[in-house]
Design a protein around this motif. Structure first.
Motif: not given
Length: 299
Positions: A164-168, A198-202
Motif C-alpha cells: 500500500f502506498e500513500f498518497p495516490i 507526506p508519503s509512506t508505504q507498507c
C-alpha cells in the motif's frame, strides 16, 4: 399534508420523513434489465443508474443513455460513469438476500473456473504424455481464448504479496476526479511513529480471501485514524469496494493471473462535518444509594 410531504413521504412530529418502500424500490432497479442493481454505476451527466454488466453490454451497441438518450463518448467511457457504492449499499440494506445471492453466485463461478482449469491442465498433460501434443505453450493461449477460461485461478487460501502506498499519484484517476461518491477532503499528511509524513508505504503477505474492508481497518489503526476519517483503497484506476477480496481483484483486474498487488490509498474526511449525523450519547442514570436506618446504623 403539504405538497412537499405528499411528494417525499409522511413527516413526523420530530421532523423526520418516512418514505414508503414502494417509493424507494423503483430507484433501486436497473433500467436495462429491470432487476435490482448489482455492482451499481451512475452516469455522471444525467445520474441514471444501471448494473455495471448491463451497461457495459449495452454500450457495445449504442452510445447514449438508455433512459434519456444523452450522448456517451465510447472512446472515453471511464469519464462517463462512476461506481455508486452508496446506491448499492442501499440495495443491500433493503434486500439483504441479494447480497448473499451475489456472493454465492460469485463463489460458484470461481469453483467452475477452478474445475475447468484443472480439467484443461489434465487434458494437456495427457496429450503431451501420449505424444499427440508437441508444443504445449502454443495450445494454452488458444484454449484460453476459445473457451474464455483462465488456467490460473486464485484460490481463497493462496498467499498473495501486496503493498500500500500513500498518497495516490497526481493524475492517477482516468477522469481526474477520483470518482468519489461523496464530497470529501483528502488528507495530505499521515501520522507515523516518526511523525507526520507526506508519503509512506507498507507491505504484507496474506491469503487471497482477505477483504478490502480488513485492510482499511488495518490502515486506520496503523496511521492513527478514527471516524469520521476513512480510508479509500484504489487499484486499476478505481476505488475498490469493501467486500472485494484479493482473489476478486486478481480475477477482475488480472484475469486470474496471480502476481504482486500494489495498491494506492488515501485518507479522507467529510467536507462538511456539520452535515453528519449527530452521535448519540446515552444519558448516565445516577445510581440510587439506599439510606441506612438510624437504628441499623447504631448497631
Amino acid at each position: 399534508m403539504s405538497q412537499e410531504d405528499h411528494h417525499f413521504g409522511k413527516r413526523s412530529q420530530e421532523g423526520r420523513i418516512t418514505l414508503p418502500l414502494r417509493q424507494i424500490i423503483p430507484h433501486l432497479l436497473c433500467r436495462i434489465c429491470n432487476g435490482y442493481l448489482v455492482d451499481a454505476i451512475s452516469l455522471l451527466d444525467c445520474n441514471h443508474s444501471f448494473c455495471r454488466s448491463c451497461f457495459l453490454e449495452y454500450i457495445k451497441k449504442k452510445c447514449n443513455c438508455p433512459v434519456c438518450g444523452n450522448f456517451l463518448n465510447k472512446n472515453k467511457l471511464e469519464t462517463c460513469f462512476k461506481n455508486d457504492w452508496l446506491l448499492q449499499s442501499m440495495v443491500y440494506k433493503i434486500i439483504p438476500a441479494l447480497q448473499m445471492a451475489e456472493e454465492r453466485d460469485r463463489k460458484t463461478v470461481y469453483e467452475k473456473l477452478r474445475a475447468s482449469s484443472t480439467n484443461l491442465q489434465v487434458l494437456i498433460q495427457r496429450l503431451v504424455a501420449a505424444g499427440r501434443l508437441d508444443n504445449q505453450t502454443e495450445l494454452l493461449p488458444l484454449t484460453d481464448k476459445r473457451f474464455g477460461l483462465s488456467l490460473q485461478v486464485c484460490t481463497p487460501n493462496e498467499p498473495i504479496s501486496l503493498g500500500f502506498e500513500f498518497p495516490i499519484p497526481e493524475g492517477y484517476f482516468k477522469n481526474g476526479g477520483g470518482m468519489k461518491a461523496h464530497d470529501v477532503v483528502v488528507e495530505t499528511m499521515l501520522r507515523t511513529p516518526e511523525g507526520m509524513v507526506p508519503s509512506t508505504q507498507c507491505f504484507f503477505t496474506t491469503f487471497a480471501k482477505a477483504t478490502i474492508s480488513t485492510f482499511k481497518k488495518l490502515l486506520m489503526i496503523k496511521y492513527s485514524l478514527s471516524p469520521p476519517s476513512d480510508i479509500e483503497i484504489v487499484y486499476g484506476g478505481e476505488i475498490l469496494r469493501d467486500d472485494y477480496s484479493l482473489g476478486d481483484i486478481v480475477q477482475i483486474f488480472l484475469g486470474g493471473v496471480k502476481k504482486y498487488l500494489h495498491f494506492y490509498f488515501q485518507a479522507v474526511k467529510p467536507a462538511d462535518p456539520a452535515s453528519m449525523m449527530p452521535q448519540l450519547i446515552p444519558e448516565t442514570i445516577p445510581t440510587k444509594v439506599p439510606k441506612m436506618d438510624d437504628s441499623k446504623q447504631s448497631r
